[in-house]
Design an enzyme around this catalytic site. Sequence first.
Site, PDB file in Angstrom:
ATOM      1  N   ASP A 249       0.849  -1.185   0.000  1.00  0.00           N
ATOM      2  CA  ASP A 249       0.000   0.000   0.000  1.00  0.00           C
ATOM      3  C   ASP A 249       0.890   1.242   0.000  1.00  0.00           C
ATOM      4  O   ASP A 249       1.899   1.284   0.681  1.00  0.00           O
ATOM      5  CB  ASP A 249      -0.879  -0.008   1.259  1.00  0.00           C
ATOM      6  CG  ASP A 249      -1.774   1.221   1.303  1.00  0.00           C
ATOM      7  OD1 ASP A 249      -2.576   1.389   0.369  1.00  0.00           O
ATOM      8  OD2 ASP A 249      -1.641   2.014   2.258  1.00  0.00           O
TER       9      ASP A 249
ATOM     10  N   HIS B 133       4.717   4.086  -3.357  1.00  0.00           N
ATOM     11  CA  HIS B 133       5.563   5.185  -3.827  1.00  0.00           C
ATOM     12  C   HIS B 133       6.087   6.055  -2.691  1.00  0.00           C
ATOM     13  O   HIS B 133       7.059   6.764  -2.861  1.00  0.00           O
ATOM     14  CB  HIS B 133       4.801   6.056  -4.829  1.00  0.00           C
ATOM     15  CG  HIS B 133       3.394   6.331  -4.414  1.00  0.00           C
ATOM     16  ND1 HIS B 133       2.381   5.436  -4.677  1.00  0.00           N
ATOM     17  CD2 HIS B 133       2.843   7.347  -3.723  1.00  0.00           C
ATOM     18  CE1 HIS B 133       1.255   5.923  -4.167  1.00  0.00           C
ATOM     19  NE2 HIS B 133       1.506   7.071  -3.585  1.00  0.00           N
TER      20      HIS B 133
ATOM     21  N   ASP C  69     -10.057   2.349  -4.126  1.00  0.00           N
ATOM     22  CA  ASP C  69      -9.810   3.782  -3.911  1.00  0.00           C
ATOM     23  C   ASP C  69     -10.523   4.643  -4.948  1.00  0.00           C
ATOM     24  O   ASP C  69     -10.581   5.858  -4.806  1.00  0.00           O
ATOM     25  CB  ASP C  69      -8.304   4.070  -3.988  1.00  0.00           C
ATOM     26  CG  ASP C  69      -7.548   3.412  -2.841  1.00  0.00           C
ATOM     27  OD1 ASP C  69      -8.108   3.353  -1.736  1.00  0.00           O
ATOM     28  OD2 ASP C  69      -6.409   2.954  -3.056  1.00  0.00           O
TER      29      ASP C  69
END
Length: 1514
Positions: free
Chosen positions: A508, A511, A609
């Site tokens: 999760d 980045h 999301d």
Amino acid sequence: SGHRFELQFRLGPTLQGKHVRVQTNYPAPGEHFDRHTFRALDWHNPTGREDDSDKFCSLDLQIAGSYQYNFGHGHEEKSGGGYVVVDPVLRAGADNHHVHLDCITIQTYLSKCLGHLDDWPDRLRVAKESGYNMIHFTPLQTLGKSRSCYSLADQLSLNPEFSPPGKNYTWTDVGELVQKLKKEWNMICITDVVYNHTATNSPWIKEHPECGYNLVNSPHLRPAWVLDRAIWHMTCNMADAKYAANGLPAQVQNEGHLNAIRDVLWGQVFPKIKLWEFFQVRIESAVEEFRDLLSQSNRHLTSMKGLKIIQDPKFRRFGNEVDMDSALETFVPHSHSTQAILEACNRLWGRLEEINKEQYQQMIQHQEKVDCIMLNFFLQEFPPQGRSSNAHANHVSLWFQVNKCVCVDRYFTFPFEETSLEDDLKMTDQPDKACHFLAHNGWVMGDDPLRNFAEPGSNVYIRRELICWGDSVKLRYGDKPDDCPYLWTHMQKYTEITAKHFAGVRLDNCHSTPLHVAEYMLDVARVAMPSLYVVAELFTGSEDLDNVFVNKLGITSLIREAMSAGDSHEEGRLVYRYGGEPVGAFVQPSLRPLVPSIAHAMFLDVTHDNECPIQLRSAYDSLPSSAIVSMACCCSGSTRGYDEMVPHQISVVKEERFYPKWNPDAKASSPGEVNLKTGIIAGKLALNKMHQDLASKGFNQVYVDQVDEDVVAVTRHCPSTHQSVVAVCRTAFHNPKHHQYRKEVPPMFIPGKIDEVVLEARVIDRQAGTYKKCEKYINGMPEYTVEIKEHIQLKDSGVVKHAGVTSKGSSEFVQEIVFERLTPGSVIAFRVSLDPRAQELVGVIRHHLIQFSPKYKLGSLPDQHTPTILETPLAQIMSKLTLADMNMLLFRCDSEEQEEGGGCYNIPSWTSFKYGGLQALMSVMADIRPKNDLGHPVCDNLRQGDWMIDYVSNRLVSRGGALGEVGKWLEGMFHYLKHIPRYLIPCYFDAILVGAYTTALDITFNKMSCFVQNGSTFVKLLALGSVQMCGVGSFPALPPLSLALPDVPYRLDKDTGKKEQCCVSLAAGLPHFSSGIFRCWGRDTFIALRGLMLVTGRHLEARNIILAFAGTLRHGLIPNLLGEGISARYNCRDAVWWWLQCIQDYCTLVPEGTAVLHCPVVRMYPHDDSEPHAPGTPPLCDVIHEAMTRHMQGIDFRERNAGPNIDMHMKDEGFNVVAKVNRYTGFVYGGNRFNCGTWMDKMGESDKARNKGMPATPRDGSAVEMVGLCKSAVRWLVELHKKGLFPHSSMKIHRDGKELKVSYEDWNHKIQVNFEKNFYVSHDEKDPDEKHPDLVHKRGIYKDSHGASSPWCDYQLRPNFCIAMVVAPELFTVERAWKALEVAEKKLPLHLLIHFLYIFSCDMVYCGVYDNALDNDNYNVARGFNYHQGPEWLWPIGYFLRAKLYFAKKLGKETYDQTVYLVKSILSQHYVHLERSSWKGLPELTNENGQNCPFSCESQAWSISTVLEVLHDM
């Protein structure tokens, strides 16, 4: 079983010949992986010698993960390196079968909505019954107070909500459920790992605040914390209406109120907290300290480096300090007087005021950003005039009034009682409290993901650019476990629990997870679960950055969102981008270069999301968009709720209801249960089955067709069976009830035969009440369902009106589909095979291709009516071909083809092929095949007609004989090829030719010497040069051989039917010297013959060429231009010596080779004045003796027909040919300044430049290589005579009217004793043997000639002396020879070729670009006058390297080993040229620095030959 790969590391050209070390952290068999442990790999050289073209080291890749490799050479530890990511092998089912990554269909579940663990099977059954084979669970740990699925209070404990009263379920229970799903349901489970943050209420963060960014371990955040508190207190005051007097009420309602907020910020908040002071210097004390230091110091420094300010590491107000050394160096007083010191202090004071002001301005800029962000927040929270109100309107003011809650994000935790800002600020100096002010996590728009925004140097917190997650604390790992031991240990345990029970993890927020942390944790995870499936969401905004994460972490699949597409066209483009090859792609070799590729995709119709597609698009689009996604050749999936048509986003934070359970008999109105009639579940089941079926059966080719603005057709094609599935999806991005869609859908043309409709489905309305949000269950819209039919015949379709069959040529059936009810929101998928005849023919082609590779077995069909020719394996047919036939099969340039009445194949829109033979196609296909460049003109030409196919077979069939049989085999294969669909012709044409070509190469090399058979790829490529250059034209190029000779090849003349000899001749170069009278040249033939014919084992053909040229001896010379013997020109002095060298090499290299000396020679000119074809057949040894005697006697004649008829450029004196032996030195000499009798034979041609008739390099006198070749021949004849193999010991000559005898032994001795005296330029300036000391400008070299008419010509540094070293090494002192070679190496660039420069490259006659068409007034270059004065010739490098190897061996092992490395690294560049050349040859010459020269031959016999000889010497 999953794939195993062998990864090979091979040396690029710049590394060949060097000691290269390759290291990797991939574990050795039986070892455990440790990222920091590297081991060296062993090199394998299959041929064991020669060169490094085949050298490799390899890894057998079986363990999933990310691995590093690096390589170094010489003193460099690391010259380069990279990453290799090995995908995991996933397994499921009781039988533990392999699940291909492209088969995956995944569904996401918010774990908190699953209820008690006992209820999970009923809720998860929805995934199973909907056809999914992988479940993604959001984290199963105890959640934080926000209830967000991703804010975890305790990473180690299972969420207690999963246990009903009286039970206490553990991770073991979860693990058992996961195993049950895997074994009984064939479903793989993965879950998230969240490393970046923890919930603000995590108990362990209170005990270990060092795990977050607080004011003690991160004092750089103090100013941001002060600002955060000030803004918090300001908003509290706003809620309490304390700024009413400033025009700011509790309810913020209009833009006037926004201006009032700004006034409060700039008038009261910012001036009060004075954030700039954290970055300023206390000027008084700094200047005071400076004054004290000045008065103590005696230094007079003037080095003006500039003033340095040291940032206070504790970030206190006015805590920054001045670096006093820099102050003392910058502000130097003029003297020691008080006045001077005061002046220096004042200058420092002034500079510090400037610096403080700069810091103040910088902070004002930060505050402007804060102001802007805050006002933006308020703007979003209420609707200004003219903007339509929304659900959020005025909720800010409601908050103020009801909760006294703050509208602005808090950036730090504050776990203490709220008092005043003044009290808050006091806590910053109390470490026991300050350590609990922890920075929240969040994300920063457009930030560099590789930078940690909470570390020093980032202004994100002070500029308030963070989109803050107030429920989570950002974790501070530091660089290594020692930096925060508790956190690393805690997260390691968390990782181990996860990997123990789940087959994969989803990273999760990947980045913004520090790379080194994720890398470490995944290493831990892979210990527990070696075949760990790693999925990640990356929002880096750059593919290169994505790759950094993919490589370092070993990410298997990157999440890609269909919701990122704004229209159907973009959605289709994503399908094409995320996987598969084009339809009709070429068959790639199993050993091929590894090329970078984009990461494997997990392509989701919606993620948990994403916003709800029903809100963004329409309910009707759920099915078609899902179908487009599931046709992608990669992993596909969705989120629970999408298929049930839940009309809102299921919030990971706010959603607390449960998912409905599976009940086949559920009523449509029941919100707590679902079945196949709910939403699009029935459609999704069919799509998921199809997705898995396509991947498991190898449908890995993809074609996307945008039929119109709403209709996307996706084809998946199987390259072995040539079945296709075509899904036609009509999207509904707008609600059809309110949007005008076209009534008509354009018809579609589907090539082949439609076997069935796999499925047709549409979203339809149903009467089951309208959607009402249920309080307990996450329910969908009951008013829609799917109408679906599966596996029906076309005639039973409700979507297709009719299907007409049209024929597109003899072999291609196309079905025209006219749609009747392809309404928005519908999908139809066809299973298509080729029409039965084409299907059968493809199977037959594959059947016949199995002889070349077992990969064609799949989809092959036995041939019911095999033509006789195809019953025989091609290798058996080809084994009857001679190497001369191979020249015809593989090569032949355009002029050779034209001589036969044909030409090379030409594509009008493109160009002509280089050869008529298979090599031309193979060279072009080598560029097209790896890129699958199906749009290339060659592929277009193949699809448009059979012309190229017919050209290939007809060219051979027309030859008859063994070649004709190969042609018939190809014709048989092409007969099938012509009747399959045109889009498949390029890939099967290529497959047939690759099979034929590789078979031809195998047979070619098997007919050559052991050196070639066991040689490296480089050796074999060079040996192909022998096939390229040695052929039989339509007219005999060589004069006839004696009828008494055995094994001379014959053929019947096509016109007369008479028997004629058809000996192989050797072309000088392609394309310019390959046919007619310009094919055969004496010098070129015999420089190239040893390498191309003797070293490759073509002994008989070499014998015939030697004897044929022997027959042309005249004046004691053999011709330069052979001109088929009749138009021969005897104008070169060196060809005869090269011929003699070849006879010597033949006798040495060929078993019982000396027998050639007694072979009869058909003399065309027994006397100088004989007409051609006069009788007489003396043995070869007598012809040799005659050549030697004529030289000793002295050759002096004028060329026949002298004048412009035979040479339009030569001056009259140039036609006089002289070749004699100096009676004192034994050196052969000759020539004059108007002719050029050696290989450097460029004659001036320009009237403009006045160089016409002037040789550029006359090299008259004794040329060094001719002296060496002569010495070699004389020495050899002496040895032969001693062995009784040569009947002559001396020559009879006439001198001054008397007959004399000159012995070969005497001649040999004279050359030996005089050579270095006359050719070596010694280091002794008073050397008595040096006749022209004034001309010497380089010592320790060997001259290029001796006794030239222009003495300065003797002293030029050229590499011709290397030839003498190779053929007559006895002439050279070892040490002198080695030094001369070293001088040449320094002076003559050896990067690819050898320059023929003068001793200084600034020499006025040197020019590196040869242009034969240029005619100007420059004497040195006009009409290519610099042919041998600057362009880089290739063949002499062979002699240079052979000389180096010979003398290096004499100097011991160390020198020899170094030389071998030099040789390998120089030749590696030739290897690369050869490999990349579409001619598969080495050029005659190049322009300076290896640039292509358009006037050069693209492939030159002697260039290839001499390089091959070097490898033979090694």
